[in-house]
Scaffold this motif. Sequence first.
Motif, PDB file in Angstrom:
ATOM      1  N   ILE A 194       0.870  -1.174   0.000  1.00  0.00           N
ATOM      2  CA  ILE A 194       0.000   0.000   0.000  1.00  0.00           C
ATOM      3  C   ILE A 194       0.907   1.225   0.000  1.00  0.00           C
ATOM      4  N   ARG A 195       0.655   2.137  -0.898  1.00  0.00           N
ATOM      5  CA  ARG A 195       1.411   3.388  -0.974  1.00  0.00           C
ATOM      6  C   ARG A 195       2.919   3.132  -1.133  1.00  0.00           C
ATOM      7  N   GLY A 196       3.248   2.056  -1.850  1.00  0.00           N
ATOM      8  CA  GLY A 196       4.639   1.728  -2.116  1.00  0.00           C
ATOM      9  C   GLY A 196       5.366   1.046  -0.965  1.00  0.00           C
ATOM     10  N   VAL A 197       4.672   0.772   0.132  1.00  0.00           N
ATOM     11  CA  VAL A 197       5.262   0.113   1.295  1.00  0.00           C
ATOM     12  C   VAL A 197       4.736  -1.317   1.351  1.00  0.00           C
ATOM     13  N   THR A 198       5.636  -2.273   1.463  1.00  0.00           N
ATOM     14  CA  THR A 198       5.257  -3.685   1.503  1.00  0.00           C
ATOM     15  C   THR A 198       5.512  -4.242   2.891  1.00  0.00           C
ATOM     16  N   ARG A 199       4.491  -4.899   3.430  1.00  0.00           N
ATOM     17  CA  ARG A 199       4.575  -5.547   4.745  1.00  0.00           C
ATOM     18  C   ARG A 199       3.966  -6.937   4.629  1.00  0.00           C
ATOM     19  N   SER A 200       4.441  -7.832   5.472  1.00  0.00           N
ATOM     20  CA  SER A 200       3.885  -9.174   5.533  1.00  0.00           C
ATOM     21  C   SER A 200       2.620  -9.141   6.388  1.00  0.00           C
ATOM     22  N   VAL A 201       1.544  -9.745   5.881  1.00  0.00           N
ATOM     23  CA  VAL A 201       0.282  -9.835   6.618  1.00  0.00           C
ATOM     24  C   VAL A 201      -0.258 -11.253   6.473  1.00  0.00           C
ATOM     25  N   VAL A 202      -1.195 -11.601   7.330  1.00  0.00           N
ATOM     26  CA  VAL A 202      -1.866 -12.897   7.229  1.00  0.00           C
ATOM     27  C   VAL A 202      -3.363 -12.642   7.139  1.00  0.00           C
ATOM     28  N   PHE A 203      -3.967 -13.162   6.085  1.00  0.00           N
ATOM     29  CA  PHE A 203      -5.414 -13.112   5.932  1.00  0.00           C
ATOM     30  C   PHE A 203      -6.007 -14.397   6.489  1.00  0.00           C
ATOM     31  N   ASN A 204      -7.059 -14.268   7.275  1.00  0.00           N
ATOM     32  CA  ASN A 204      -7.844 -15.421   7.718  1.00  0.00           C
ATOM     33  C   ASN A 204      -8.879 -15.669   6.641  1.00  0.00           C
ATOM     34  N   VAL A 205      -8.855 -16.866   6.053  1.00  0.00           N
ATOM     35  CA  VAL A 205      -9.663 -17.165   4.880  1.00  0.00           C
ATOM     36  C   VAL A 205     -10.688 -18.249   5.191  1.00  0.00           C
ATOM     37  N   GLU A 206     -11.930 -17.965   4.827  1.00  0.00           N
ATOM     38  CA  GLU A 206     -12.991 -18.975   4.833  1.00  0.00           C
ATOM     39  C   GLU A 206     -13.144 -19.433   3.399  1.00  0.00           C
ATOM     40  N   GLY A 207     -12.947 -20.739   3.172  1.00  0.00           N
ATOM     41  CA  GLY A 207     -13.048 -21.269   1.825  1.00  0.00           C
ATOM     42  C   GLY A 207     -11.716 -21.822   1.385  1.00  0.00           C
ATOM     43  N   PRO A 208     -11.542 -22.057   0.119  1.00  0.00           N
ATOM     44  CA  PRO A 208     -12.485 -21.745  -0.945  1.00  0.00           C
ATOM     45  C   PRO A 208     -13.686 -22.676  -0.934  1.00  0.00           C
ATOM     46  N   SER A 209     -14.786 -22.176  -1.499  1.00  0.00           N
ATOM     47  CA  SER A 209     -15.998 -22.974  -1.592  1.00  0.00           C
ATOM     48  C   SER A 209     -15.814 -24.074  -2.637  1.00  0.00           C
ATOM     49  N   THR A 210     -16.711 -25.014  -2.625  1.00  0.00           N
ATOM     50  CA  THR A 210     -16.705 -26.068  -3.635  1.00  0.00           C
ATOM     51  C   THR A 210     -17.038 -25.448  -4.990  1.00  0.00           C
ATOM     52  N   PRO A 211     -16.259 -25.764  -6.014  1.00  0.00           N
ATOM     53  CA  PRO A 211     -16.562 -25.212  -7.345  1.00  0.00           C
ATOM     54  C   PRO A 211     -17.957 -25.638  -7.827  1.00  0.00           C
ATOM     55  N   VAL A 212     -18.636 -24.703  -8.493  1.00  0.00           N
ATOM     56  CA  VAL A 212     -19.954 -24.968  -9.067  1.00  0.00           C
ATOM     57  C   VAL A 212     -19.982 -24.446 -10.503  1.00  0.00           C
ATOM     58  N   HIS A 213     -20.886 -24.986 -11.295  1.00  0.00           N
ATOM     59  CA  HIS A 213     -21.067 -24.524 -12.670  1.00  0.00           C
ATOM     60  C   HIS A 213     -22.203 -23.509 -12.695  1.00  0.00           C
ATOM     61  N   ASP A 214     -21.948 -22.374 -13.347  1.00  0.00           N
ATOM     62  CA  ASP A 214     -22.991 -21.360 -13.466  1.00  0.00           C
ATOM     63  C   ASP A 214     -23.825 -21.621 -14.720  1.00  0.00           C
ATOM     64  N   PRO A 215     -24.924 -20.898 -14.902  1.00  0.00           N
ATOM     65  CA  PRO A 215     -25.796 -21.127 -16.067  1.00  0.00           C
ATOM     66  C   PRO A 215     -25.152 -20.799 -17.412  1.00  0.00           C
ATOM     67  N   TRP A 216     -23.985 -20.154 -17.424  1.00  0.00           N
ATOM     68  CA  TRP A 216     -23.333 -19.736 -18.659  1.00  0.00           C
ATOM     69  C   TRP A 216     -22.144 -20.617 -19.023  1.00  0.00           C
ATOM     70  N   GLY A 217     -21.981 -21.747 -18.312  1.00  0.00           N
ATOM     71  CA  GLY A 217     -20.925 -22.693 -18.649  1.00  0.00           C
ATOM     72  C   GLY A 217     -19.597 -22.464 -17.955  1.00  0.00           C
ATOM     73  N   ASN A 218     -19.546 -21.528 -17.018  1.00  0.00           N
ATOM     74  CA  ASN A 218     -18.317 -21.263 -16.271  1.00  0.00           C
ATOM     75  C   ASN A 218     -18.295 -22.067 -14.981  1.00  0.00           C
ATOM     76  N   THR A 219     -17.104 -22.320 -14.476  1.00  0.00           N
ATOM     77  CA  THR A 219     -16.943 -22.930 -13.163  1.00  0.00           C
ATOM     78  C   THR A 219     -16.487 -21.837 -12.214  1.00  0.00           C
ATOM     79  N   ARG A 220     -17.168 -21.736 -11.066  1.00  0.00           N
ATOM     80  CA  ARG A 220     -16.902 -20.661 -10.106  1.00  0.00           C
ATOM     81  C   ARG A 220     -16.692 -21.216  -8.705  1.00  0.00           C
ATOM     82  N   MET A 221     -15.958 -20.440  -7.901  1.00  0.00           N
ATOM     83  CA  MET A 221     -15.845 -20.703  -6.470  1.00  0.00           C
ATOM     84  C   MET A 221     -15.530 -19.380  -5.798  1.00  0.00           C
ATOM     85  N   GLY A 222     -15.678 -19.349  -4.477  1.00  0.00           N
ATOM     86  CA  GLY A 222     -15.450 -18.101  -3.773  1.00  0.00           C
ATOM     87  C   GLY A 222     -14.749 -18.307  -2.450  1.00  0.00           C
TER      88      GLY A 222
END
Length: 187
Positions: A117-145
Amino acid sequence: MNAPAIPQTATSTSTWNIDPVHSVAEFKVKHMMISNVQGQFIRIQGGLELNEADLLKSWVAASIEAASINTRDDQRDAHLKSTDFFDVEKFSTLSFKSTRITRVADGELGVAGDLTIRGVTRSVVFNVEGPSTPVHDPWGNTRMGLSATTKINRKDFGLTWNSALETGGILVGDDITITLDVQFVKA
Protein backbone atom coordinates in the motif's frame (compact mmCIF):
# COMPACT_ATOMS: atom_id res chain seq x y z
CA MET A 1 -4.09 -1.71 -14.15
CA ASN A 2 -2.09 -4.88 -14.82
CA ALA A 3 -3.04 -8.15 -13.16
CA PRO A 4 -0.31 -9.63 -10.96
CA ALA A 5 1.60 -12.50 -12.55
CA ILE A 6 0.76 -15.94 -11.21
CA PRO A 7 3.67 -18.39 -11.28
CA GLN A 8 3.01 -21.74 -12.93
CA THR A 9 3.25 -24.72 -10.58
CA ALA A 10 2.66 -28.48 -10.65
CA THR A 11 0.44 -30.22 -13.21
CA SER A 12 -2.38 -30.82 -10.68
CA THR A 13 -3.20 -27.13 -10.67
CA SER A 14 -5.92 -25.03 -12.19
CA THR A 15 -5.96 -21.32 -12.89
CA TRP A 16 -8.77 -19.09 -11.62
CA ASN A 17 -9.35 -15.39 -12.29
CA ILE A 18 -11.05 -12.96 -9.93
CA ASP A 19 -14.47 -11.99 -11.24
CA PRO A 20 -14.41 -8.23 -10.55
CA VAL A 21 -18.19 -7.90 -10.93
CA HIS A 22 -18.79 -10.38 -8.10
CA SER A 23 -15.85 -9.43 -5.85
CA VAL A 24 -15.23 -6.61 -3.41
CA ALA A 25 -12.41 -5.28 -1.25
CA GLU A 26 -13.81 -3.50 1.82
CA PHE A 27 -12.26 -1.74 4.78
CA LYS A 28 -13.39 -0.14 8.00
CA VAL A 29 -11.72 2.33 10.34
CA LYS A 30 -12.78 4.14 13.49
CA HIS A 31 -13.96 7.72 12.83
CA MET A 32 -13.69 10.33 15.62
CA MET A 33 -13.26 7.44 18.06
CA ILE A 34 -17.04 6.90 17.84
CA SER A 35 -17.97 4.44 15.10
CA ASN A 36 -16.54 2.73 12.05
CA VAL A 37 -16.55 4.27 8.59
CA GLN A 38 -16.64 1.68 5.85
CA GLY A 39 -15.49 1.89 2.29
CA GLN A 40 -14.61 -0.28 -0.62
CA PHE A 41 -12.45 -0.41 -3.67
CA ILE A 42 -14.51 -0.96 -6.81
CA ARG A 43 -11.78 -2.28 -9.15
CA ILE A 44 -10.11 -5.53 -8.10
CA GLN A 45 -8.39 -8.13 -10.25
CA GLY A 46 -6.04 -11.04 -9.85
CA GLY A 47 -5.98 -14.77 -9.77
CA LEU A 48 -5.44 -18.03 -8.03
CA GLU A 49 -3.29 -20.98 -8.99
CA LEU A 50 -5.13 -23.79 -7.19
CA ASN A 51 -3.25 -26.99 -6.44
CA GLU A 52 -6.05 -29.55 -6.29
CA ALA A 53 -3.79 -32.24 -4.79
CA ASP A 54 -2.48 -30.00 -1.99
CA LEU A 55 -4.37 -26.76 -1.29
CA LEU A 56 -1.42 -25.50 0.79
CA LYS A 57 0.72 -25.37 -2.37
CA SER A 58 -1.68 -22.94 -4.06
CA TRP A 59 -0.85 -19.32 -4.83
CA VAL A 60 -2.96 -16.13 -5.00
CA ALA A 61 -2.40 -12.55 -6.10
CA ALA A 62 -4.66 -9.51 -6.26
CA SER A 63 -4.36 -5.93 -7.45
CA ILE A 64 -6.68 -3.07 -6.55
CA GLU A 65 -6.94 0.28 -8.30
CA ALA A 66 -6.40 2.85 -5.53
CA ALA A 67 -8.46 5.54 -7.29
CA SER A 68 -11.51 3.24 -7.22
CA ILE A 69 -12.05 3.96 -3.52
CA ASN A 70 -15.67 4.63 -2.54
CA THR A 71 -16.85 5.65 0.93
CA ARG A 72 -20.15 7.17 -0.27
CA ASP A 73 -18.81 10.70 0.34
CA ASP A 74 -17.15 12.46 -2.63
CA GLN A 75 -15.22 14.92 -0.44
CA ARG A 76 -13.82 12.15 1.78
CA ASP A 77 -12.97 10.03 -1.29
CA ALA A 78 -11.05 12.96 -2.82
CA HIS A 79 -9.11 13.39 0.45
CA LEU A 80 -8.31 9.66 0.58
CA LYS A 81 -6.98 9.82 -3.00
CA SER A 82 -4.74 12.80 -2.14
CA THR A 83 -1.14 12.82 -0.93
CA ASP A 84 -2.44 12.81 2.67
CA PHE A 85 -3.51 9.17 2.23
CA PHE A 86 -3.20 6.90 -0.84
CA ASP A 87 -1.55 9.44 -3.20
CA VAL A 88 -3.17 7.68 -6.17
CA GLU A 89 -1.25 9.75 -8.73
CA LYS A 90 2.02 8.24 -7.48
CA PHE A 91 0.79 4.88 -6.11
CA SER A 92 -1.96 3.69 -8.44
CA THR A 93 -2.41 0.18 -7.05
CA LEU A 94 -2.58 -1.78 -3.82
CA SER A 95 -1.46 -5.38 -4.18
CA PHE A 96 -1.19 -8.69 -2.37
CA LYS A 97 0.88 -11.76 -3.28
CA SER A 98 0.74 -14.86 -1.14
CA THR A 99 3.92 -16.42 0.23
CA ARG A 100 2.53 -19.27 2.37
CA ILE A 101 -0.79 -21.00 2.99
CA THR A 102 -1.55 -22.93 6.18
CA ARG A 103 -4.61 -24.86 7.33
CA VAL A 104 -6.16 -23.27 10.44
CA ALA A 105 -9.26 -25.47 10.73
CA ASP A 106 -11.63 -27.33 8.45
CA GLY A 107 -12.66 -24.78 5.80
CA GLU A 108 -10.31 -22.11 7.19
CA LEU A 109 -6.88 -21.13 5.94
CA GLY A 110 -4.18 -18.67 6.91
CA VAL A 111 -2.82 -16.98 3.81
CA ALA A 112 0.41 -15.09 4.50
CA GLY A 113 1.80 -12.73 1.93
CA ASP A 114 3.12 -9.35 0.96
CA LEU A 115 0.64 -6.49 1.05
CA THR A 116 1.75 -3.30 -0.71
CA ILE A 117 0.00 0.00 0.00
CA ARG A 118 1.41 3.39 -0.97
CA GLY A 119 4.64 1.73 -2.12
CA VAL A 120 5.26 0.11 1.30
CA THR A 121 5.26 -3.68 1.50
CA ARG A 122 4.58 -5.55 4.74
CA SER A 123 3.88 -9.17 5.53
CA VAL A 124 0.28 -9.84 6.62
CA VAL A 125 -1.87 -12.90 7.23
CA PHE A 126 -5.41 -13.11 5.93
CA ASN A 127 -7.84 -15.42 7.72
CA VAL A 128 -9.66 -17.16 4.88
CA GLU A 129 -12.99 -18.98 4.83
CA GLY A 130 -13.05 -21.27 1.82
CA PRO A 131 -12.48 -21.75 -0.94
CA SER A 132 -16.00 -22.97 -1.59
CA THR A 133 -16.70 -26.07 -3.63
CA PRO A 134 -16.56 -25.21 -7.35
CA VAL A 135 -19.95 -24.97 -9.07
CA HIS A 136 -21.07 -24.52 -12.67
CA ASP A 137 -22.99 -21.36 -13.47
CA PRO A 138 -25.80 -21.13 -16.07
CA TRP A 139 -23.33 -19.74 -18.66
CA GLY A 140 -20.93 -22.69 -18.65
CA ASN A 141 -18.32 -21.26 -16.27
CA THR A 142 -16.94 -22.93 -13.16
CA ARG A 143 -16.90 -20.66 -10.11
CA MET A 144 -15.85 -20.70 -6.47
CA GLY A 145 -15.45 -18.10 -3.77
CA LEU A 146 -13.76 -17.19 -0.54
CA SER A 147 -13.80 -14.55 2.15
CA ALA A 148 -10.57 -13.18 3.64
CA THR A 149 -10.00 -10.78 6.54
CA THR A 150 -6.99 -9.13 8.13
CA LYS A 151 -6.25 -6.16 10.35
CA ILE A 152 -3.39 -3.72 9.73
CA ASN A 153 -2.05 -0.55 11.30
CA ARG A 154 -2.31 2.09 8.57
CA LYS A 155 0.81 3.89 9.85
CA ASP A 156 2.88 0.81 8.94
CA PHE A 157 2.06 1.63 5.30
CA GLY A 158 2.82 5.36 5.43
CA LEU A 159 -0.82 6.40 5.95
CA THR A 160 -0.04 8.75 8.82
CA TRP A 161 -2.31 11.78 8.26
CA ASN A 162 -4.59 12.58 11.18
CA SER A 163 -6.23 15.47 12.97
CA ALA A 164 -6.62 16.03 16.70
CA LEU A 165 -10.16 16.66 17.92
CA GLU A 166 -10.95 19.67 20.11
CA THR A 167 -12.59 17.35 22.63
CA GLY A 168 -9.57 15.05 22.69
CA GLY A 169 -8.78 12.02 20.61
CA ILE A 170 -8.15 11.76 16.89
CA LEU A 171 -10.21 11.91 13.72
CA VAL A 172 -9.02 8.65 12.10
CA GLY A 173 -8.17 5.43 13.94
CA ASP A 174 -4.95 3.54 13.24
CA ASP A 175 -6.37 0.02 12.92
CA ILE A 176 -7.92 -0.91 9.59
CA THR A 177 -9.91 -4.10 9.05
CA ILE A 178 -9.71 -5.34 5.46
CA THR A 179 -12.23 -7.84 4.10
CA LEU A 180 -12.14 -9.41 0.66
CA ASP A 181 -15.16 -11.29 -0.66
CA VAL A 182 -13.95 -12.82 -3.89
CA GLN A 183 -15.52 -14.96 -6.57
CA PHE A 184 -13.20 -16.78 -8.97
CA VAL A 185 -13.91 -18.06 -12.48
CA LYS A 186 -11.91 -21.02 -13.75
CA ALA A 187 -9.71 -19.94 -16.67
